[in-house]
Scaffold this motif. Structure first.
Motif, PDB file in Angstrom:
ATOM      1  N   HIS A  63       0.820  -1.208   0.000  1.00  0.00           N
ATOM      2  CA  HIS A  63       0.000   0.000   0.000  1.00  0.00           C
ATOM      3  C   HIS A  63       0.859   1.266   0.000  1.00  0.00           C
ATOM      4  CE1 HIS A  63      -3.779  -2.207   1.743  1.00  0.00           C
ATOM      5  NE2 HIS A  63      -3.407  -2.640   0.545  1.00  0.00           N
ATOM      6  N   SER A  64       2.026   1.200   0.623  1.00  0.00           N
ATOM      7  CA  SER A  64       2.908   2.377   0.624  1.00  0.00           C
ATOM      8  C   SER A  64       3.505   2.636  -0.752  1.00  0.00           C
ATOM      9  CB  SER A  64       4.026   2.194   1.648  1.00  0.00           C
ATOM     10  OG  SER A  64       4.926   1.170   1.242  1.00  0.00           O
ATOM     11  N   LEU A  65       3.508   1.624  -1.622  1.00  0.00           N
ATOM     12  CA  LEU A  65       4.049   1.790  -2.976  1.00  0.00           C
ATOM     13  C   LEU A  65       3.042   2.383  -3.952  1.00  0.00           C
ATOM     14  CD1 LEU A  65       5.992  -1.587  -3.300  1.00  0.00           C
ATOM     15  CD2 LEU A  65       6.999   0.703  -3.188  1.00  0.00           C
ATOM     16  N   LEU A  66       1.790   2.532  -3.552  1.00  0.00           N
ATOM     17  CA  LEU A  66       0.769   3.044  -4.472  1.00  0.00           C
ATOM     18  C   LEU A  66       1.069   4.454  -4.972  1.00  0.00           C
ATOM     19  CD1 LEU A  66      -2.488   1.619  -2.833  1.00  0.00           C
ATOM     20  CD2 LEU A  66      -1.449   0.935  -4.991  1.00  0.00           C
ATOM     21  N   PRO A  67       1.476   5.420  -4.122  1.00  0.00           N
ATOM     22  CA  PRO A  67       1.819   6.743  -4.672  1.00  0.00           C
ATOM     23  C   PRO A  67       2.972   6.689  -5.674  1.00  0.00           C
ATOM     24  CG  PRO A  67       1.470   6.879  -2.303  1.00  0.00           C
ATOM     25  CD  PRO A  67       1.503   5.426  -2.644  1.00  0.00           C
ATOM     26  N   LEU A  68       3.982   5.862  -5.400  1.00  0.00           N
ATOM     27  CA  LEU A  68       5.093   5.736  -6.347  1.00  0.00           C
ATOM     28  C   LEU A  68       4.619   5.093  -7.642  1.00  0.00           C
ATOM     29  CD1 LEU A  68       8.104   6.128  -6.834  1.00  0.00           C
ATOM     30  CD2 LEU A  68       8.489   3.860  -5.826  1.00  0.00           C
ATOM     31  N   GLY A  69       3.705   4.144  -7.547  1.00  0.00           N
ATOM     32  CA  GLY A  69       3.132   3.551  -8.748  1.00  0.00           C
ATOM     33  C   GLY A  69       2.384   4.580  -9.588  1.00  0.00           C
ATOM     34  N   GLU A  81       5.804  15.732 -19.864  1.00  0.00           N
ATOM     35  CA  GLU A  81       5.869  16.605 -18.697  1.00  0.00           C
ATOM     36  C   GLU A  81       6.496  15.892 -17.501  1.00  0.00           C
ATOM     37  OE1 GLU A  81       2.149  18.363 -17.771  1.00  0.00           O
ATOM     38  OE2 GLU A  81       1.648  18.792 -19.858  1.00  0.00           O
ATOM     39  N   TRP A  82       6.120  14.617 -17.253  1.00  0.00           N
ATOM     40  CA  TRP A  82       6.527  13.941 -16.021  1.00  0.00           C
ATOM     41  C   TRP A  82       7.930  13.364 -16.097  1.00  0.00           C
ATOM     42  CZ3 TRP A  82       3.714  13.050 -11.408  1.00  0.00           C
ATOM     43  CH2 TRP A  82       2.486  13.732 -11.368  1.00  0.00           C
ATOM     44  N   LEU A  83       8.519  13.269 -17.288  1.00  0.00           N
ATOM     45  CA  LEU A  83       9.886  12.769 -17.400  1.00  0.00           C
ATOM     46  C   LEU A  83      10.918  13.879 -17.422  1.00  0.00           C
ATOM     47  CD1 LEU A  83       9.544   9.796 -19.905  1.00  0.00           C
ATOM     48  CD2 LEU A  83       9.967   9.704 -17.447  1.00  0.00           C
ATOM     49  N   SER A  84      10.477  15.107 -17.197  1.00  0.00           N
ATOM     50  CA  SER A  84      11.424  16.220 -17.145  1.00  0.00           C
ATOM     51  C   SER A  84      12.304  16.087 -15.912  1.00  0.00           C
ATOM     52  CB  SER A  84      10.668  17.555 -17.103  1.00  0.00           C
ATOM     53  OG  SER A  84       9.806  17.604 -15.975  1.00  0.00           O
ATOM     54  N   ALA A  85      13.442  16.694 -15.932  1.00  0.00           N
ATOM     55  CA  ALA A  85      14.380  16.597 -14.807  1.00  0.00           C
ATOM     56  C   ALA A  85      13.728  17.113 -13.541  1.00  0.00           C
ATOM     57  CB  ALA A  85      15.646  17.404 -15.116  1.00  0.00           C
ATOM     58  N   PRO A  86      13.966  16.463 -12.399  1.00  0.00           N
ATOM     59  CA  PRO A  86      13.340  16.888 -11.152  1.00  0.00           C
ATOM     60  C   PRO A  86      13.603  18.349 -10.817  1.00  0.00           C
ATOM     61  CG  PRO A  86      14.388  14.740 -10.882  1.00  0.00           C
ATOM     62  CD  PRO A  86      14.777  15.248 -12.230  1.00  0.00           C
ATOM     63  N   GLY A  87      14.771  18.871 -11.204  1.00  0.00           N
ATOM     64  CA  GLY A  87      15.070  20.275 -10.901  1.00  0.00           C
ATOM     65  C   GLY A  87      14.189  21.235 -11.662  1.00  0.00           C
ATOM     66  N   ARG A  88      13.700  20.830 -12.850  1.00  0.00           N
ATOM     67  CA  ARG A  88      12.843  21.718 -13.640  1.00  0.00           C
ATOM     68  C   ARG A  88      11.364  21.402 -13.448  1.00  0.00           C
ATOM     69  NH1 ARG A  88      16.574  20.214 -17.699  1.00  0.00           N
ATOM     70  NH2 ARG A  88      14.924  19.070 -18.797  1.00  0.00           N
ATOM     71  N   ALA A  89      11.033  20.382 -12.659  1.00  0.00           N
ATOM     72  CA  ALA A  89       9.637  20.009 -12.437  1.00  0.00           C
ATOM     73  C   ALA A  89       8.984  20.990 -11.479  1.00  0.00           C
ATOM     74  CB  ALA A  89       9.555  18.598 -11.877  1.00  0.00           C
ATOM     75  N   PRO A  90       7.669  21.161 -11.579  1.00  0.00           N
ATOM     76  CA  PRO A  90       6.962  22.019 -10.625  1.00  0.00           C
ATOM     77  C   PRO A  90       7.195  21.546  -9.198  1.00  0.00           C
ATOM     78  CG  PRO A  90       5.536  21.420 -12.470  1.00  0.00           C
ATOM     79  CD  PRO A  90       6.779  20.602 -12.606  1.00  0.00           C
ATOM     80  N   GLU A  91       7.095  22.501  -8.272  1.00  0.00           N
ATOM     81  CA  GLU A  91       7.372  22.173  -6.866  1.00  0.00           C
ATOM     82  C   GLU A  91       6.428  21.106  -6.335  1.00  0.00           C
ATOM     83  OE1 GLU A  91       7.630  24.444  -2.532  1.00  0.00           O
ATOM     84  OE2 GLU A  91       7.313  25.589  -4.381  1.00  0.00           O
ATOM     85  N   ARG A  93       5.003  18.665  -7.930  1.00  0.00           N
ATOM     86  CA  ARG A  93       5.372  17.349  -8.438  1.00  0.00           C
ATOM     87  C   ARG A  93       6.616  16.821  -7.731  1.00  0.00           C
ATOM     88  NH1 ARG A  93       6.419  17.480 -14.548  1.00  0.00           N
ATOM     89  NH2 ARG A  93       4.384  18.506 -14.438  1.00  0.00           N
ATOM     90  N   SER A  94       7.556  17.685  -7.426  1.00  0.00           N
ATOM     91  CA  SER A  94       8.759  17.266  -6.708  1.00  0.00           C
ATOM     92  C   SER A  94       8.421  16.811  -5.301  1.00  0.00           C
ATOM     93  CB  SER A  94       9.760  18.425  -6.666  1.00  0.00           C
ATOM     94  OG  SER A  94      10.132  18.811  -7.975  1.00  0.00           O
ATOM     95  N   LEU A  95       7.507  17.533  -4.658  1.00  0.00           N
ATOM     96  CA  LEU A  95       7.094  17.139  -3.316  1.00  0.00           C
ATOM     97  C   LEU A  95       6.370  15.796  -3.344  1.00  0.00           C
ATOM     98  CD1 LEU A  95       5.852  20.562  -1.848  1.00  0.00           C
ATOM     99  CD2 LEU A  95       7.922  19.295  -1.240  1.00  0.00           C
ATOM    100  N   PHE A  96       5.573  15.574  -4.387  1.00  0.00           N
ATOM    101  CA  PHE A  96       4.864  14.302  -4.493  1.00  0.00           C
ATOM    102  C   PHE A  96       5.846  13.154  -4.686  1.00  0.00           C
ATOM    103  CE2 PHE A  96       2.747  10.916  -6.840  1.00  0.00           C
ATOM    104  CZ  PHE A  96       1.609  10.716  -6.059  1.00  0.00           C
ATOM    105  N   LEU A  97       6.872  13.374  -5.516  1.00  0.00           N
ATOM    106  CA  LEU A  97       7.877  12.341  -5.719  1.00  0.00           C
ATOM    107  C   LEU A  97       8.617  12.051  -4.423  1.00  0.00           C
ATOM    108  CD1 LEU A  97       9.522  10.439  -7.492  1.00  0.00           C
ATOM    109  CD2 LEU A  97      10.972  12.402  -8.128  1.00  0.00           C
ATOM    110  N   LEU A  98       8.922  13.093  -3.670  1.00  0.00           N
ATOM    111  CA  LEU A  98       9.598  12.906  -2.389  1.00  0.00           C
ATOM    112  C   LEU A  98       8.723  12.092  -1.432  1.00  0.00           C
ATOM    113  CD1 LEU A  98      12.025  13.571  -0.576  1.00  0.00           C
ATOM    114  CD2 LEU A  98      10.822  15.667   0.109  1.00  0.00           C
ATOM    115  N   LEU A  99       7.426  12.404  -1.408  1.00  0.00           N
ATOM    116  CA  LEU A  99       6.493  11.655  -0.559  1.00  0.00           C
ATOM    117  C   LEU A  99       6.366  10.210  -1.031  1.00  0.00           C
ATOM    118  CD1 LEU A  99       4.329  11.587   1.688  1.00  0.00           C
ATOM    119  CD2 LEU A  99       2.665  12.309  -0.043  1.00  0.00           C
TER     120      LEU A  99
END
Length: 362
Positions: A63-69, A81-91, A93-99
């Motif tokens: 269940h913890s892997l669902l957000p990453l999925g 849009e989603w394969l852009s470099a993390p540094g150029r991604a919206p804030e 989206r970066s926070l979501f990836l971190l979570l």
């Protein structure tokens, strides 16, 4: 709605909710943690406690892997849009990836903590350790639970995410992430509430669900609630050693079969009695082999040869309860309003009779 992002988001949201709460359709398709990881989890019947130690850990990780999925899926659904470099991604989206990365990392850390010392730090193992004797450990208590769970006389009911299991010694509630355990001799059970539903998924009849509070006398065992259909209440009481108290404002409805048996017995009481010849000795009921046969079928509803009912020439062979259960079993379960006026065959000679033909033996 034509955007691939919106379409994938809605589809993944439905999948995630169904994967966590697992409706019957997902169970049938095998899309559950228990089925997908059945080779590693093992058999619940063979080893109840080890199975749920692994199941709760695997469920938490999956269940913890669902957000990453979701993030990985969006990389395919909206790749530009989603394969852009993390540094150029919206804030956001970066926070979501971190979570999405932090959740499985935290789950893995917690599972590793649970698994230390052969799962001794798992919440279930720690609860079982409270019931262990000084010279033994929680594994001895787990072995006792495993043995009792394998017996066919246990009480088990409920959906996969809220199962209730009662054995000779234990009261257990199996949830998605935890297994609550309490020893029967230490618990106080109280019916704290009830909820009435006019429609049931299994039938067109109303259904009542009871909420029962299970409170242990042990100060370190947390109380928990179990929920079950009121028609299963009688079976639960038979398995429990302690009585169940009920709140003053809770009325427990009997099952349809129990209500019919009460009505059946009250109607038989006003029918003419049958006097047994002095030369005839009453034997045990052939249905239950416990009570003595105490009813005889005698056509009293109409004159002989009139109507659908027939004269039964069998000697008294059934008790009132068993004959009532036989009468109810021959009815249309979806039309209880027709039961009292219906006719059924004698369980022995097949002569048709109605309730007016059931006479108590004197």
């Amino acid at each position: 709605m034509d955007s691939p992002e919106v379409t994938f988001t809605l589809a993944y949201l439905v999948f995630a909710v169904c994967f966590v709460f697992t409706p019957n359709e997902f169970h049938s398709a095998g899309l559950t943690v228990q089925n997908l990881l059945s080779g590693w989890l093992g058999s619940e019947d063979a080893a109840f406690v080890p199975y749920h130690l692994r199941r709760t850990a695997a469920t938490l990780l999956c269940h913890s892997l669902l957000p990453l999925g979701y993030y990985v899926g969006m990389c395919f659904a909206a790749s530009e849009e989603w394969l852009s470099a993390p540094g150029r991604a919206p804030e956001a989206r970066s926070l979501f990836l971190l979570l999405a990365l932090a959740l499985p990392a935290a789950a893995c850390a917690l599972i590793c903590h649970w698994a230390r010392d052969r799962w001794a730090r798992h919440p279930l193992a720690r609860t079982l350790a409270l019931y262990a004797l000084p010279q033994s450990g929680w594994q001895a208590v787990a072995a006792s639970i495993n043995t009792e769970f394998r017996r066919i006389d246990k009480f088990a009911t409920g959906a996969a995410g809220a199962r209730v299991v009662v054995t000779d010694t234990w009261v257990m509630k199996v949830t998605t992430y935890r297994v609550h355990v309490a020893q029967q001799q230490d618990v106080h059970l109280t019916v704290t509430g009830s909820r009435q539903h006019e429609l049931s998924p299994d039938s067109s009849l109303p259904v009542q669900f009871l909420t029962i509070r299970v409170a242990s006398a042990h100060p370190y065992v947390k109380a928990f609630d179990i929920r079950l259909n009121s028609t299963e209440y009688g079976e639960l009481c038979e398995k429990l050693h302690a009585p169940i108290r009920s709140a003053a404002d809770v009325v427990i409805r009997q099952s349809l079969g129990d209500l019919f048996l009460e009505t059946f017995a009250s109607l038989v009481e006003v029918n003419p009695a049958y006097t047994v010849p002095s030369s005839q000795e009453l034997e045990a009921c052939i249905g239950c082999m416990q009570a003595r046969a105490n009813v005889k079928l005698v056509k009293t509803c109409q004159e002989a040869g009139v109507g659908e009912c027939q004269q039964c020439y069998c000697r008294p062979m059934w008790c009132l309860t068993c004959l009532g259960k036989w009468f109810a079993s021959r009815q249309d379960q979806q039309r209880p309003e027709t039961w009292l006026a219906s006719r059924v065959p004698c369980p022995t000679c097949r002569a048709r009779f109605c309730i007016l033909d059931v006479c108590a033996v004197r």
